[in-house]
Motif scaffolding. Sequence first.
Motif, PDB file in Angstrom:
ATOM      1  N   UNK A 263     -39.902 -13.929 -27.712  1.00  0.00           N
ATOM      2  CA  UNK A 263     -40.561 -12.616 -27.559  1.00  0.00           C
ATOM      3  C   UNK A 263     -39.616 -11.466 -27.878  1.00  0.00           C
ATOM      4  N   UNK A 264     -40.208 -10.320 -28.216  1.00  0.00           N
ATOM      5  CA  UNK A 264     -39.432  -9.129 -28.517  1.00  0.00           C
ATOM      6  C   UNK A 264     -38.761  -8.602 -27.247  1.00  0.00           C
ATOM      7  N   UNK A 265     -37.523  -8.135 -27.401  1.00  0.00           N
ATOM      8  CA  UNK A 265     -36.770  -7.559 -26.295  1.00  0.00           C
ATOM      9  C   UNK A 265     -36.151  -6.243 -26.752  1.00  0.00           C
ATOM     10  N   UNK A 266     -35.885  -5.378 -25.786  1.00  0.00           N
ATOM     11  CA  UNK A 266     -35.266  -4.103 -26.124  1.00  0.00           C
ATOM     12  C   UNK A 266     -33.816  -4.303 -26.540  1.00  0.00           C
TER      13      UNK A 266
ATOM     14  N   UNK B  78     -35.847 -11.914 -17.655  1.00  0.00           N
ATOM     15  CA  UNK B  78     -37.033 -12.645 -17.171  1.00  0.00           C
ATOM     16  C   UNK B  78     -38.047 -12.934 -18.267  1.00  0.00           C
ATOM     17  N   UNK B  79     -38.139 -12.042 -19.261  1.00  0.00           N
ATOM     18  CA  UNK B  79     -39.056 -12.285 -20.379  1.00  0.00           C
ATOM     19  C   UNK B  79     -38.664 -13.541 -21.144  1.00  0.00           C
ATOM     20  N   UNK B  80     -37.382 -13.669 -21.424  1.00  0.00           N
ATOM     21  CA  UNK B  80     -36.909 -14.870 -22.126  1.00  0.00           C
ATOM     22  C   UNK B  80     -36.999 -16.094 -21.229  1.00  0.00           C
ATOM     23  N   UNK B  81     -36.747 -15.910 -19.931  1.00  0.00           N
ATOM     24  CA  UNK B  81     -36.831 -17.041 -19.006  1.00  0.00           C
ATOM     25  C   UNK B  81     -38.244 -17.606 -18.980  1.00  0.00           C
TER      26      UNK B  81
ATOM     27  N   UNK C  84     -29.571 -11.323 -12.330  1.00  0.00           N
ATOM     28  CA  UNK C  84     -29.859 -12.648 -11.802  1.00  0.00           C
ATOM     29  C   UNK C  84     -31.131 -13.173 -12.416  1.00  0.00           C
ATOM     30  N   UNK C  85     -31.288 -14.487 -12.315  1.00  0.00           N
ATOM     31  CA  UNK C  85     -32.503 -15.188 -12.736  1.00  0.00           C
ATOM     32  C   UNK C  85     -32.917 -16.108 -11.594  1.00  0.00           C
TER      33      UNK C  85
END
Length: 321
Positions: free
Chosen positions: A96-99, A130-133, A163-164
């Motif tokens: 997904x796209x990230x900033x 979290x988006x990538x997670x 953190x994740x």
Amino acid sequence: MLPVTIYVEAGFEMKKRTGAAFIGFSAACGTVWQQGLRLKLAQIFKCKKTLRMTGTRRFYICLGDDTGKTFTLKNGVQQGSFMAPTLFNVYLREMPETKSLKFGYADDWALLHQSKVLQKLETVLSTDLPTLKSYFDQWYLRQNTTKSSIWTTPQANQILEDNIDNKPFQDEPYPKYLGVTLDRTLTLQTHLSNVSKKLNSSTALIRKLAATKWDANKSVLKVSVLALCYSGAVYCAPIWERSADANSVDIQPRTAMRIISGALKVTQVQWLPTVGAIAPPHLRRKAATSIMHQRIESMNENIQLKKTVAHAPTTARLKSR
């Protein structure tokens, strides 16, 4: 690796801090979902023969003359295969796209973002991770927080907190990414020191191989020196070629050259490449940098490396860069 260092140095020029999150996986090659990989390959290639290159991997256990039941592996790509990194890149092609910017190859990935305010770095990375997670969980990849780390440049006393799954990332002042050890000021002194120590062990192996008991001929010794010593003295050369400590890694290749050529200690350094018929490390590094420059010039404009190089500011404030 080159776009990461160019991006960080561009931040130095613009007086910006760079925050990075290095992402690690648990058994990355062994957890690739094969059906999902074939689906993504089918979106790229319309040839059935090409899709069969992933193969069907089976195994069974032998004990003496007895053979057990055959099982089919439903997950994973063959680790160590030359195709494994490419297949893993295909598996992650729809992230997904990230900033923040994403840099990576195979299972080594990094998120980088720049800002003059530390809190903004934390906010952006806290949103992107979290988006990538979620994406990794969807495709059955296990992100390992013990292998993941946070890195900030250039202030050592101000670190990011992230953190994740309520497991904090550890702050790592000297993260290792794609075989290169980084530091907060990007002098690469730690990396070159580690390379020098590694080449010291390789030189010891060359000394053993060149002993009279092995009776190794000249061609075997030359190939061994190129593989064990000169490869390490040239790896990622475009990144650290202009470092002030770059010449520190040349000592061990020169020593190995003396060993296999039988040159005496009084033999001058400039004559060792002639005696051993191997180009000196500094010339090999310049050649590697020139080749990389030509590759960048021929790349498509949409490739991240080409974009990073194109948008990097011209060196004006930091002459050493």
